[in-house]
Design an enzyme around this catalytic site. Structure first.
Site, PDB file in Angstrom:
ATOM      1  N   HIS A 103      88.792 -52.389  12.132  1.00  0.00           N
ATOM      2  CA  HIS A 103      89.476 -53.339  11.534  1.00  0.00           C
ATOM      3  C   HIS A 103      90.746 -51.353  11.752  1.00  0.00           C
ATOM      4  CE1 HIS A 103      86.885 -50.961   8.869  1.00  0.00           C
ATOM      5  NE2 HIS A 103      88.041 -50.518   7.804  1.00  0.00           N
ATOM      6  N   ASP A 105      93.409 -50.430   8.590  1.00  0.00           N
ATOM      7  CA  ASP A 105      93.788 -50.577   7.298  1.00  0.00           C
ATOM      8  C   ASP A 105      94.566 -51.162   7.062  1.00  0.00           C
ATOM      9  OD1 ASP A 105      91.048 -49.158   6.604  1.00  0.00           O
ATOM     10  OD2 ASP A 105      91.844 -47.724   6.843  1.00  0.00           O
ATOM     11  N   HIS A 256      88.923 -48.029  13.409  1.00  0.00           N
ATOM     12  CA  HIS A 256      87.899 -47.177  12.933  1.00  0.00           C
ATOM     13  C   HIS A 256      86.814 -48.462  12.443  1.00  0.00           C
ATOM     14  CE1 HIS A 256      90.216 -48.129   9.175  1.00  0.00           C
ATOM     15  NE2 HIS A 256      88.641 -47.803   8.633  1.00  0.00           N
ATOM     16  N   ARG A 271      88.381 -42.474  -1.043  1.00  0.00           N
ATOM     17  CA  ARG A 271      89.587 -42.705   0.456  1.00  0.00           C
ATOM     18  C   ARG A 271      90.929 -42.684  -0.048  1.00  0.00           C
ATOM     19  NH1 ARG A 271      89.530 -48.436   3.751  1.00  0.00           N
ATOM     20  NH2 ARG A 271      91.543 -49.349   1.515  1.00  0.00           N
TER      21      ARG A 271
HETATM   22  C1  SIN Z   1      86.790 -47.568   5.772  1.00  0.00           C
HETATM   23  O1  SIN Z   1      87.433 -48.715   6.695  1.00  0.00           O
HETATM   24  O2  SIN Z   1      87.894 -46.951   5.315  1.00  0.00           O
HETATM   25  C2  SIN Z   1      85.449 -46.663   5.749  1.00  0.00           C
HETATM   26  C3  SIN Z   1      85.428 -45.804   6.286  1.00  0.00           C
HETATM   27  C4  SIN Z   1      84.251 -45.287   6.385  1.00  0.00           C
HETATM   28  O3  SIN Z   1      83.620 -45.476   5.693  1.00  0.00           O
HETATM   29  O4  SIN Z   1      83.483 -43.926   7.517  1.00  0.00           O
END
Ligand code: SIN
Length: 280
Positions: A103, A105, A256, A271
């Site tokens: 996805h 974000d 990612h 985050r």
């Molecule tokens: C996310 O999608 O922001 C999480 C990424 C992760 O946990 O590596």
């Protein structure tokens, strides 16, 4: 503070995406030159990685503010003292990892984030890597007729797409906020990056449900093809986290995928997303 951080180096980690930046201590005051070099590395490599950082939440926020304005994540409550920091947590007894699908974000927002800064707090002894994929390369490597077709399309992105909603269910349950608001946004299927001027494929498995003006039945085969195409190993890299590692990705042109292969262990990262503009 003047000049580039002494010993600063930027080394690409693959031919497709990602660079590791060394010689920068994020806890220290950063010079304008160092900040500009990090920003340029982000534009060139789409995701940059730092190792062995020892930073407080305040220092993570200060770092982010060199590059933009922190945003608030709509579904999971941030830290009490710092609501702009979302804990990305999986507990040993849990089996679902947050965001555990390919996805970009929060593209179901009218203005999705320009980027995300993720800092490792507690890691499993192995696994829990994060994959990244270059969406300029995904677009560039489509055939000319398909690029032309996609150039004219608008994608409908929803927070309620089942696979994505499931990945945040544990954390939403913690927050006790009950029913989630259904957030939906329409964005060009191919966006132009506002800083580089390059075109990037802007649909993703996590949130894109169909193309505007087309039915789900018409959209699905095309989307299924794109979801496979856009994550090819040639456009991707895999980041193996280490204590104190920090990743900063450009959400406008990279996707990612956090790998869920560490059941029985805790993984916690902090985050922060940075406010973005309306895709065009
Ligand atoms: C996310 O999608 O922001 C999480 C990424 C992760 O946990 O590596």
């Amino acid at each position: 503070m003047n000049g580039l951080a002494e010993g600063m180096q930027i080394n690409a980690v693959t031919g497709g995406i990602g660079a590791e930046i060394s010689g920068v201590d994020i806890a220290e005051e950063l010079s304008g030159e160092t900040i500009a070099a990090i920003r340029q590395a982000l534009l060139d490599h789409l995701v940059v990685f730092f190792r062995d950082q020892d930073i407080t939440p305040e220092q993570q926020i200060a770092f982010v503010k060199h590059f933009g304005e922190p945003d608030i994540y709509p579904f999971v409550k941030g830290l009490d003292e710092h609501p702009e920091i979302t804990p990305i947590l999986k507990l040993p007894e849990e089996t679902i990892n947050f965001g555990g699908i390919w996805h970009s974000d929060t593209v179901y927002l009218k203005n999705p984030p320009m980027g995300t800064v993720l800092y490792a707090k507690e890691l499993p002894p192995m696994g829990g890597d994060t994959l990244f994929a270059n969406q300029y390369a995904a677009y560039d490597n489509l055939s000319a007729p398909l690029r032309e077709f996609l150039d004219g399309l608008t994608a409908v992105n929803s927070a309620a797409k089942g696979s994505a909603a499931t990945t945040r269910s544990d954390r939403v349950a913690d927050a006790g906020t009950g029913e989630e608001e259904v957030l939906e946004a329409e964005h060009p299927a191919v966006r132009t990056h506002p800083e580089t001027g390059r075109k990037a494929l802007f649909v993703n498995f996590g949130h894109t449900v169909r193309f505007k003006g087309m039915t789900k039945a018409e959209s699905t085969p095309i989307l299924e093809y794109l979801f496979q195409h856009q994550i090819k190993p040639e456009y991707s890299c895999r980041f193996i986290w280490s204590p104190g590692a920090l990743a900063f990705w450009d959400n406008r042109c990279a996707q990612h995928y956090p790998v869920n292969d560490y059941h029985g262990y805790k993984r916690l990262l902090h985050r922060i997303t940075l406010k973005g503009d309306k895709p065009f």
